[in-house]
Write a protein that holds these residues in place. Sequence first.
Motif, PDB file in Angstrom:
ATOM      1  N   ALA A  96      21.157  15.978 -17.480  1.00 51.61           N
ATOM      2  CA  ALA A  96      21.028  14.758 -17.989  1.00 51.61           C
ATOM      3  C   ALA A  96      21.930  13.667 -17.614  1.00 51.61           C
ATOM      4  CB  ALA A  96      20.640  14.565 -19.484  1.00 51.61           C
ATOM      5  N   SER A  97      23.229  14.367 -17.057  1.00 51.55           N
ATOM      6  CA  SER A  97      24.228  13.591 -16.826  1.00 51.55           C
ATOM      7  C   SER A  97      24.260  13.091 -15.336  1.00 51.55           C
ATOM      8  CB  SER A  97      25.476  14.046 -17.267  1.00 51.55           C
ATOM      9  OG  SER A  97      25.608  14.216 -18.419  1.00 51.55           O
ATOM     10  N   PHE A  98      24.160  14.227 -14.353  1.00 50.19           N
ATOM     11  CA  PHE A  98      24.228  14.228 -12.982  1.00 50.19           C
ATOM     12  C   PHE A  98      22.875  13.506 -12.450  1.00 50.19           C
ATOM     13  CE2 PHE A  98      27.903  16.778 -13.391  1.00 50.19           C
ATOM     14  CZ  PHE A  98      29.008  16.378 -12.551  1.00 50.19           C
ATOM     15  N   GLY A  99      21.750  14.086 -13.016  1.00 48.87           N
ATOM     16  CA  GLY A  99      20.683  13.642 -12.576  1.00 48.87           C
ATOM     17  C   GLY A  99      20.463  11.934 -12.274  1.00 48.87           C
ATOM     18  N   PRO A 100      20.403  11.388 -13.612  1.00 47.66           N
ATOM     19  CA  PRO A 100      20.210  10.017 -13.747  1.00 47.66           C
ATOM     20  C   PRO A 100      20.957   9.330 -12.742  1.00 47.66           C
ATOM     21  CG  PRO A 100      19.796  10.955 -15.739  1.00 47.66           C
ATOM     22  CD  PRO A 100      20.549  12.112 -15.002  1.00 47.66           C
ATOM     23  N   ILE A 101      22.484   9.699 -12.982  1.00 45.07           N
ATOM     24  CA  ILE A 101      23.441   9.022 -12.387  1.00 45.07           C
ATOM     25  C   ILE A 101      23.396   9.070 -10.743  1.00 45.07           C
ATOM     26  CG2 ILE A 101      26.106   8.557 -12.049  1.00 45.07           C
ATOM     27  CD1 ILE A 101      26.281   9.490 -14.995  1.00 45.07           C
ATOM     28  N   SER A 102      22.897  10.113 -10.253  1.00 47.07           N
ATOM     29  CA  SER A 102      22.972  10.179  -8.767  1.00 47.07           C
ATOM     30  C   SER A 102      21.686   9.499  -8.179  1.00 47.07           C
ATOM     31  CB  SER A 102      22.527  11.929  -8.396  1.00 47.07           C
ATOM     32  OG  SER A 102      21.572  12.304  -9.097  1.00 47.07           O
ATOM     33  N   VAL A 103      20.650   9.250  -8.983  1.00 43.60           N
ATOM     34  CA  VAL A 103      19.509   8.426  -8.576  1.00 43.60           C
ATOM     35  C   VAL A 103      19.952   7.183  -8.551  1.00 43.60           C
ATOM     36  CG1 VAL A 103      17.262   7.931  -9.002  1.00 43.60           C
ATOM     37  CG2 VAL A 103      17.745  10.199  -9.378  1.00 43.60           C
ATOM     38  N   ILE A 104      20.336   6.831  -9.942  1.00 45.68           N
ATOM     39  CA  ILE A 104      20.702   5.190  -9.877  1.00 45.68           C
ATOM     40  C   ILE A 104      21.832   4.638  -9.015  1.00 45.68           C
ATOM     41  CG2 ILE A 104      21.537   3.496 -11.689  1.00 45.68           C
ATOM     42  CD1 ILE A 104      20.471   5.129 -13.836  1.00 45.68           C
ATOM     43  N   PRO A 162      30.232  26.009  -2.833  1.00 47.15           N
ATOM     44  CA  PRO A 162      30.228  26.115  -1.478  1.00 47.15           C
ATOM     45  C   PRO A 162      29.619  25.044  -0.618  1.00 47.15           C
ATOM     46  CG  PRO A 162      29.027  28.048  -2.079  1.00 47.15           C
ATOM     47  CD  PRO A 162      29.650  27.587  -3.350  1.00 47.15           C
ATOM     48  N   ASN A 163      28.424  24.767  -1.388  1.00 46.31           N
ATOM     49  CA  ASN A 163      27.588  23.479  -0.764  1.00 46.31           C
ATOM     50  C   ASN A 163      27.506  22.252  -1.500  1.00 46.31           C
ATOM     51  OD1 ASN A 163      26.789  25.439   1.588  1.00 46.31           O
ATOM     52  ND2 ASN A 163      25.664  26.504   0.128  1.00 46.31           N
ATOM     53  N   GLU A 164      27.182  21.275  -0.831  1.00 46.05           N
ATOM     54  CA  GLU A 164      26.840  19.934  -1.716  1.00 46.05           C
ATOM     55  C   GLU A 164      25.657  20.286  -2.673  1.00 46.05           C
ATOM     56  OE1 GLU A 164      28.460  17.058  -2.086  1.00 46.05           O
ATOM     57  OE2 GLU A 164      29.952  17.133  -0.457  1.00 46.05           O
ATOM     58  N   VAL A 165      25.989  19.983  -3.977  1.00 47.91           N
ATOM     59  CA  VAL A 165      24.802  19.971  -5.011  1.00 47.91           C
ATOM     60  C   VAL A 165      24.251  18.513  -5.214  1.00 47.91           C
ATOM     61  CG1 VAL A 165      24.608  20.609  -7.423  1.00 47.91           C
ATOM     62  CG2 VAL A 165      26.229  21.724  -6.048  1.00 47.91           C
ATOM     63  N   PHE A 166      22.965  18.613  -4.963  1.00 51.03           N
ATOM     64  CA  PHE A 166      22.055  17.399  -5.255  1.00 51.03           C
ATOM     65  C   PHE A 166      21.145  17.615  -6.238  1.00 51.03           C
ATOM     66  CE2 PHE A 166      23.137  17.048  -0.829  1.00 51.03           C
ATOM     67  CZ  PHE A 166      23.685  15.769  -0.656  1.00 51.03           C
ATOM     68  N   PRO A 167      21.405  16.937  -7.493  1.00 50.36           N
ATOM     69  CA  PRO A 167      20.624  17.044  -8.646  1.00 50.36           C
ATOM     70  C   PRO A 167      19.115  17.022  -8.271  1.00 50.36           C
ATOM     71  CG  PRO A 167      22.355  15.522  -9.204  1.00 50.36           C
ATOM     72  CD  PRO A 167      22.106  15.891  -7.618  1.00 50.36           C
ATOM     73  N   SER A 168      18.314  17.976  -9.146  1.00 52.23           N
ATOM     74  CA  SER A 168      16.894  17.977  -8.806  1.00 52.23           C
ATOM     75  C   SER A 168      16.109  16.802  -9.021  1.00 52.23           C
ATOM     76  CB  SER A 168      16.352  19.301  -9.561  1.00 52.23           C
ATOM     77  OG  SER A 168      16.480  18.796 -10.876  1.00 52.23           O
ATOM     78  N   MET A 169      16.771  16.115  -9.822  1.00 58.23           N
ATOM     79  CA  MET A 169      15.924  14.700 -10.161  1.00 58.23           C
ATOM     80  C   MET A 169      16.130  13.813  -9.051  1.00 58.23           C
ATOM     81  SD  MET A 169      16.815  12.367 -13.428  1.00 58.23           S
ATOM     82  CE  MET A 169      16.399  13.641 -14.564  1.00 58.23           C
ATOM     83  N   LEU A 170      17.456  13.708  -8.355  1.00 61.27           N
ATOM     84  CA  LEU A 170      17.702  12.975  -7.014  1.00 61.27           C
ATOM     85  C   LEU A 170      16.670  13.615  -5.803  1.00 61.27           C
ATOM     86  CD1 LEU A 170      18.992  10.878  -5.127  1.00 61.27           C
ATOM     87  CD2 LEU A 170      20.806  12.803  -4.799  1.00 61.27           C
ATOM     88  N   VAL A 171      16.571  14.858  -5.776  1.00 67.62           N
ATOM     89  CA  VAL A 171      15.437  15.404  -4.736  1.00 67.62           C
ATOM     90  C   VAL A 171      14.214  14.937  -5.033  1.00 67.62           C
ATOM     91  CG1 VAL A 171      14.464  17.715  -3.890  1.00 67.62           C
ATOM     92  CG2 VAL A 171      17.078  17.196  -4.567  1.00 67.62           C
ATOM     93  N   ASP A 172      13.515  15.135  -6.245  1.00 69.92           N
ATOM     94  CA  ASP A 172      12.423  14.688  -6.642  1.00 69.92           C
ATOM     95  C   ASP A 172      12.156  13.100  -6.040  1.00 69.92           C
ATOM     96  OD1 ASP A 172      11.509  17.124  -7.522  1.00 69.92           O
ATOM     97  OD2 ASP A 172      12.092  16.476  -9.645  1.00 69.92           O
ATOM     98  N   PHE A 173      13.213  12.137  -6.552  1.00 68.46           N
ATOM     99  CA  PHE A 173      12.955  11.018  -6.315  1.00 68.46           C
ATOM    100  C   PHE A 173      12.783  10.559  -4.738  1.00 68.46           C
ATOM    101  CE2 PHE A 173      15.032   6.731  -5.784  1.00 68.46           C
ATOM    102  CZ  PHE A 173      14.492   5.744  -6.494  1.00 68.46           C
ATOM    103  N   GLU A 174      13.823  11.294  -4.104  1.00 64.80           N
ATOM    104  CA  GLU A 174      13.714  10.896  -2.476  1.00 64.80           C
ATOM    105  C   GLU A 174      12.764  11.581  -2.094  1.00 64.80           C
ATOM    106  OE1 GLU A 174      17.658  12.640  -1.474  1.00 64.80           O
ATOM    107  OE2 GLU A 174      18.687  10.790  -1.644  1.00 64.80           O
ATOM    108  N   ASN A 175      11.974  12.409  -2.615  1.00 65.63           N
ATOM    109  CA  ASN A 175      10.687  12.864  -2.074  1.00 65.63           C
ATOM    110  C   ASN A 175       9.654  12.369  -2.546  1.00 65.63           C
ATOM    111  OD1 ASN A 175      11.169  15.406   0.040  1.00 65.63           O
ATOM    112  ND2 ASN A 175      13.026  15.417  -1.729  1.00 65.63           N
ATOM    113  N   LYS A 176       9.522  11.481  -3.362  1.00 68.53           N
ATOM    114  CA  LYS A 176       8.647  10.601  -4.007  1.00 68.53           C
ATOM    115  C   LYS A 176       7.941  11.282  -5.065  1.00 68.53           C
ATOM    116  CE  LYS A 176       8.416   7.265  -0.187  1.00 68.53           C
ATOM    117  NZ  LYS A 176       7.455   6.786   0.962  1.00 68.53           N
ATOM    118  N   ARG A 177       8.309  12.397  -5.799  1.00 67.18           N
ATOM    119  CA  ARG A 177       7.765  13.173  -6.783  1.00 67.18           C
ATOM    120  C   ARG A 177       8.336  12.664  -8.106  1.00 67.18           C
ATOM    121  NH1 ARG A 177       9.584  17.508  -3.103  1.00 67.18           N
ATOM    122  NH2 ARG A 177      11.264  17.934  -4.598  1.00 67.18           N
TER     123      ARG A 177
END
Length: 221
Positions: A96-104, A162-177
Motif C-alpha cells: 500500500a506504500s510502494f504500489g500507489p506511489i509507483s503509479v502516481i 537482484p532484480n528491479e522490483v515493480f509493484p503489482s499495482m504498477l504492472v496492472d496499471f501499465e497493462n490496463k488491468r
Amino acid sequence: MQNGIGIEQYFEEKFPENPIIPATVFLDAHQTEHGSITHGIRTKIDYGMYKPEQLGTEQNKNILERLDHDLIAGDVESVILDNVQRSRWSKVIWNASFGPISVISGGYSASELLRDPIANQLVRTTMKELIAIGDAATGEKVSPISADDFIDKSFSITLNRPNEVFPSMLVDFENKRPMEHQVIVKNPIDVANKLGVKVPVLETLYSLLVLLEKKKFGIWQ
C-alpha cells in the motif's frame, strides 16, 4: 492468498461452516513474456486460521498440518501462524506504500523510489501510517521491532533484490488491468477511520490513484 486486507468476510458469509485459511505469499517471480513466468530466489507462504480460536479444533490442526506437508514437498517455505492477520498487515505495509506511489510517480520501480530522497520520505511516512493501523487492528505490534527499524529493514531488502522490483499495482496499471486498490489501500483506510487512526497521506494517495485511473481508463470507484 489475495493481496490486501478485509477479504475474508465475503468467504465467511458464503461458507459459514468452512474454516478459512488466509495466507501471505512472498514470491520472487516475474512474467518474462505471455505465458512464461520466471521464478527467483524465494517462495514463502505464511498462513493460519482466519479466527485464532479455530486453531483449537483437531480437525483444523490436521488441515494446517496437511497443507504444511504439501507445501514443503513442493519446495515452498511454509509457516503456520497463530495470528495470520499480523503477517497480512505486515505485507500490506509494503504494497500500500510502494504500489500507489509507483503509479502516481509515473512508473518508478521500488528501488528508484528509495534512491530518491523525496520519494523515500513519502514511502516512509506512508508505511508509518499503515503500521499504526495494523497495530490498532490486530491489537498487538505488527512487528516485534520498532516502526523505523521495520521500515529500514524493508528498504534494505528491497534495495538488495537482484532484480528491479515493480509493484503489482504498477504492472496492472501499465497493462490496463484493474488495480487492487480497494483491498490494498481503501480497506486499510476504512479500518483506520473505524479505529480513529489518522492517515492523511494514505487518503491522499488513494484519491490521486483513483483520479488517475479515471483519467486514463474512464474507471470510477
